[in-house]
Design a protein around this motif. Structure first.
Motif, PDB file in Angstrom:
ATOM      1  N   UNK A 134       0.135   3.598  10.425  1.00  0.00           N
ATOM      2  CA  UNK A 134      -0.906   2.669  10.869  1.00  0.00           C
ATOM      3  C   UNK A 134      -1.093   1.498   9.915  1.00  0.00           C
ATOM      4  N   UNK A 135      -0.842   1.731   8.616  1.00  0.00           N
ATOM      5  CA  UNK A 135      -1.115   0.702   7.612  1.00  0.00           C
ATOM      6  C   UNK A 135       0.156   0.050   7.080  1.00  0.00           C
ATOM      7  N   UNK A 136       1.311   0.372   7.693  1.00  0.00           N
ATOM      8  CA  UNK A 136       2.588  -0.202   7.253  1.00  0.00           C
ATOM      9  C   UNK A 136       2.800  -0.019   5.751  1.00  0.00           C
ATOM     10  N   UNK A 137       2.575   1.206   5.293  1.00  0.00           N
ATOM     11  CA  UNK A 137       2.701   1.510   3.868  1.00  0.00           C
ATOM     12  C   UNK A 137       4.131   1.298   3.396  1.00  0.00           C
ATOM     13  N   UNK A 138       4.283   1.004   2.110  1.00  0.00           N
ATOM     14  CA  UNK A 138       5.621   0.802   1.544  1.00  0.00           C
ATOM     15  C   UNK A 138       6.350   2.124   1.385  1.00  0.00           C
ATOM     16  N   UNK A 139       5.606   3.190   1.100  1.00  0.00           N
ATOM     17  CA  UNK A 139       6.219   4.510   0.963  1.00  0.00           C
ATOM     18  C   UNK A 139       5.137   5.585   1.001  1.00  0.00           C
ATOM     19  N   UNK A 140       5.582   6.820   1.226  1.00  0.00           N
ATOM     20  CA  UNK A 140       4.709   7.989   1.159  1.00  0.00           C
ATOM     21  C   UNK A 140       5.285   8.933   0.120  1.00  0.00           C
ATOM     22  N   UNK A 141       4.420   9.480  -0.733  1.00  0.00           N
ATOM     23  CA  UNK A 141       4.854  10.486  -1.694  1.00  0.00           C
ATOM     24  C   UNK A 141       4.089  11.781  -1.449  1.00  0.00           C
ATOM     25  N   UNK A 142       4.831  12.853  -1.232  1.00  0.00           N
ATOM     26  CA  UNK A 142       4.239  14.189  -1.146  1.00  0.00           C
ATOM     27  C   UNK A 142       4.418  14.836  -2.509  1.00  0.00           C
ATOM     28  N   UNK A 143       3.304  15.161  -3.149  1.00  0.00           N
ATOM     29  CA  UNK A 143       3.320  15.739  -4.495  1.00  0.00           C
ATOM     30  C   UNK A 143       3.264  17.259  -4.389  1.00  0.00           C
ATOM     31  N   UNK A 144       4.295  17.916  -4.957  1.00  0.00           N
ATOM     32  CA  UNK A 144       4.436  19.366  -4.855  1.00  0.00           C
ATOM     33  C   UNK A 144       4.468  19.991  -6.253  1.00  0.00           C
ATOM     34  N   UNK A 145       4.498  21.333  -6.286  1.00  0.00           N
ATOM     35  CA  UNK A 145       4.641  22.018  -7.566  1.00  0.00           C
ATOM     36  C   UNK A 145       6.111  22.317  -7.876  1.00  0.00           C
ATOM     37  N   UNK A 146       7.021  21.694  -7.112  1.00  0.00           N
ATOM     38  CA  UNK A 146       8.465  21.778  -7.384  1.00  0.00           C
ATOM     39  C   UNK A 146       9.010  20.366  -7.527  1.00  0.00           C
ATOM     40  N   UNK A 147      10.245  20.252  -8.012  1.00  0.00           N
ATOM     41  CA  UNK A 147      10.792  18.948  -8.393  1.00  0.00           C
ATOM     42  C   UNK A 147      11.274  18.086  -7.242  1.00  0.00           C
TER      43      UNK A 147
ATOM     44  N   UNK B 117       7.030   8.034  10.289  1.00  0.00           N
ATOM     45  CA  UNK B 117       7.688   7.318   9.191  1.00  0.00           C
ATOM     46  C   UNK B 117       8.976   6.661   9.671  1.00  0.00           C
ATOM     47  N   UNK B 118       9.746   7.391  10.459  1.00  0.00           N
ATOM     48  CA  UNK B 118      10.999   6.847  10.972  1.00  0.00           C
ATOM     49  C   UNK B 118      10.754   5.633  11.864  1.00  0.00           C
ATOM     50  N   UNK B 119       9.666   5.666  12.635  1.00  0.00           N
ATOM     51  CA  UNK B 119       9.352   4.547  13.525  1.00  0.00           C
ATOM     52  C   UNK B 119       9.121   3.241  12.771  1.00  0.00           C
ATOM     53  N   UNK B 120       8.609   3.353  11.527  1.00  0.00           N
ATOM     54  CA  UNK B 120       8.354   2.160  10.717  1.00  0.00           C
ATOM     55  C   UNK B 120       9.317   2.030   9.533  1.00  0.00           C
ATOM     56  N   UNK B 121      10.304   2.916   9.472  1.00  0.00           N
ATOM     57  CA  UNK B 121      11.280   2.922   8.373  1.00  0.00           C
ATOM     58  C   UNK B 121      10.584   3.001   7.011  1.00  0.00           C
ATOM     59  N   UNK B 122       9.651   3.928   6.897  1.00  0.00           N
ATOM     60  CA  UNK B 122       8.916   4.150   5.653  1.00  0.00           C
ATOM     61  C   UNK B 122       9.541   5.328   4.921  1.00  0.00           C
ATOM     62  N   UNK B 123       9.918   5.121   3.676  1.00  0.00           N
ATOM     63  CA  UNK B 123      10.560   6.179   2.896  1.00  0.00           C
ATOM     64  C   UNK B 123       9.549   7.257   2.506  1.00  0.00           C
ATOM     65  N   UNK B 124      10.010   8.499   2.493  1.00  0.00           N
ATOM     66  CA  UNK B 124       9.197   9.629   2.044  1.00  0.00           C
ATOM     67  C   UNK B 124       9.799  10.173   0.756  1.00  0.00           C
ATOM     68  N   UNK B 125       8.976  10.249  -0.287  1.00  0.00           N
ATOM     69  CA  UNK B 125       9.401  10.824  -1.556  1.00  0.00           C
ATOM     70  C   UNK B 125       8.726  12.191  -1.719  1.00  0.00           C
ATOM     71  N   UNK B 126       9.489  13.167  -2.163  1.00  0.00           N
ATOM     72  CA  UNK B 126       8.943  14.491  -2.490  1.00  0.00           C
ATOM     73  C   UNK B 126       9.090  14.653  -3.992  1.00  0.00           C
ATOM     74  N   UNK B 127       7.944  14.751  -4.684  1.00  0.00           N
ATOM     75  CA  UNK B 127       7.951  14.645  -6.152  1.00  0.00           C
ATOM     76  C   UNK B 127       7.061  15.726  -6.775  1.00  0.00           C
ATOM     77  N   UNK B 128       7.356  16.097  -7.994  1.00  0.00           N
ATOM     78  CA  UNK B 128       6.580  17.106  -8.722  1.00  0.00           C
ATOM     79  C   UNK B 128       5.361  16.485  -9.384  1.00  0.00           C
ATOM     80  N   UNK B 129       4.161  17.060  -9.115  1.00  0.00           N
ATOM     81  CA  UNK B 129       2.975  16.574  -9.828  1.00  0.00           C
ATOM     82  C   UNK B 129       2.897  17.182 -11.231  1.00  0.00           C
TER      83      UNK B 129
ATOM     84  N   UNK C 227       0.837  -1.188   0.000  1.00  0.00           N
ATOM     85  CA  UNK C 227       0.000   0.000   0.000  1.00  0.00           C
ATOM     86  C   UNK C 227       0.876   1.243   0.000  1.00  0.00           C
ATOM     87  N   UNK C 228       0.485   2.246  -0.800  1.00  0.00           N
ATOM     88  CA  UNK C 228       1.194   3.510  -0.863  1.00  0.00           C
ATOM     89  C   UNK C 228       0.295   4.637  -0.368  1.00  0.00           C
ATOM     90  N   UNK C 229       0.916   5.673   0.166  1.00  0.00           N
ATOM     91  CA  UNK C 229       0.183   6.867   0.575  1.00  0.00           C
ATOM     92  C   UNK C 229       0.612   8.019  -0.327  1.00  0.00           C
TER      93      UNK C 229
END
Length: 405
Positions: free
Chosen positions: A193-206, A249-261, A1-3
């Motif tokens: 809570x859901x043990x996601x594989x990763x989280x992506x925050x989509x921004x207007x920058x790269x 995220x750190x507690x579950x070692x879940x990577x956070x990606x910051x990406x451009x939409x 699952x991804x967020x």
């Protein structure tokens, strides 16, 4: 699952929401996804203004906001579905006319996510809207974990879950929020809570940049940083990440990606548990509307542990956060966000024990990982025409309290 978390600029209008929908549909083909959305750009400020008035004045402020959302619905939907979405939103708009003032600001996310969830369903995706007010219990991790796991786990047929960011419940039937920018934190909570594989925050920058591109003409993308470095940047005021985001995220070692939409094909910034490697990119962070408050004991005693405890206890009770702290034998200085009411309350609380002076209208300029001893061209240019009121530094961080002259 991804967020997948989308901020206000990502859902600012129908064109941008269409981009969001494309991204979600693509990700949903790969995995089940949780979509966390902010209110449309500028909406929360308008809702805060609405919360400060009542009756006809609130209704007049609601009218343009209502039309803004109707315009989005008109462009995204046709026929029966358009009418159904407008009817759904009308219920929320009616509630906005009577809800308590501080609750008004939570409606932006309720409205934006209703639109997105309905449109995803129209595209044929199995979609479920989750009410964050009933599953995210502020300051109660155990209940939040249980409620989110139940809300998602009981619908195994659903491919996409959509939930409002920023808003939460207090566990007693009242609505609260996670603070401005709290949608990032919402995404981290769901991921934990859901043990996601990763989280992506989509921004207007790269990705994560080393400075605000609206303020500094030359910026550099940071390809990777560790959790601790991300926490440091958020603490000093980097607005791309909410300060509380990293811990879940750190507690579950879940990577956070910051990406451009806007350019989703570009590589993201990755924040994870790997150590930082190589020379660090210098970062420049500016906090506006700052006040420098200085305390000196009236009995000319040292600024000892007892005096420090008294001052910080008062700050804690008034929810005043110190962005910079400097202490000497006879004085403690705090750089805080400007807030006339809280400053007045702090002075009233401590005036008998301390002589208090303050300067308003300041900036706090933080330089992290300066390359060498000499200021960079970026620093020199930014500080031109400004007086340094306070300077403080460590091996990795320099901070300047500045006043325009």
């Amino acid at each position: 699952m991804q967020v997948l978390k989308f901020g206000g600029s990502s859902v600012a209008n129908a064109t941008r929401i269409s981009r969001v929908l494309d991204i979600v549909e693509q990700k949903a083909r790969e995995d089940r996804v949780i979509v966390i959305c902010s209110a449309i750009s500028g909406c929360t400020d308008q809702l805060i203004a609405m919360g400060q008035v009542e009756g006809e004045r609130r209704e007049s402020l609601l009218a343009p906001l209502k039309q803004q959302h109707y315009d989005i619905v008109t462009r995204l939907f046709t026929g029966v579905e358009r009418n159904a979405v407008k009817a759904e939103l009308d219920i929320l708009f009616e509630e906005l006319l009577t809800v308590p003032g501080d609750e008004c600001q939570t409606y932006g996310e309720l409205i934006s996510t209703r639109i997105i969830a309905r449109k995803l369903a129209c595209e044929g995706l199995s979609t479920l809207w989750i009410d964050s007010r009933s599953v995210v219990i502020k300051d109660n991790e155990a209940r939040t974990y249980s409620k989110i796991a139940s809300a998602v786990g009981s619908h195994r047929e659903v491919r996409v879950f959509v939930a409002p960011g920023f808003i939460a419940g207090d566990g007693y039937g009242h609505v609260t929020n996670l603070g401005r920018g709290g949608s990032d934190y919402s995404a981290a909570i769901f991921a934990n809570c859901l043990n996601a594989s990763e989280v992506t925050i989509w921004k207007d920058v790269d990705g994560l940049l080393n400075a605000d591109p609206k303020r500094f003409p030359q910026t550099v993308k940071i390809p990777h940083i560790s959790y601790p470095e991300a926490i440091e940047l958020a603490f000093y005021g980097a607005t791309v990440i909410h300060p509380k985001t990293m811990k879940p995220l750190q507690n579950k070692n879940i990577a956070l990606h910051v990406r451009s939409f806007i350019h989703p094909e570009n590589e993201p910034t990755v924040i994870d548990g790997r150590p930082d490697s190589g020379p660090s990119v210098p970062s420049y962070i500016v906090k506006d509307r700052q006040t420098l408050v200085s305390f000196s004991p009236r009995d000319y005693s040292f600024m000892n542990e007892h005096n420090l405890k008294t001052i910080f206890a008062a700050c804690d009770s008034l929810r005043i956060h110190a962005n910079m702290i400097q202490t000497s034998a006879l004085m403690l200085s705090l750089c805080i966000d400007s807030d006339e009411n809280r400053l007045s309350a702090l002075i009233d609380c401590l005036r008998e024990q301390f002589s208090i002076k303050y300067n308003e209208g300041l900036q706090l300029f933080t330089v992290r990982h300066r390359a060498g001893e000499q200021p960079s061209e970026i620093e020199t240019e930014f500080m031109k025409g400004k007086k340094v009121i306070v300077k403080q530094g460590s091996r990795s961080t320099l901070q300047f309290v500045l006043k325009t002259v």
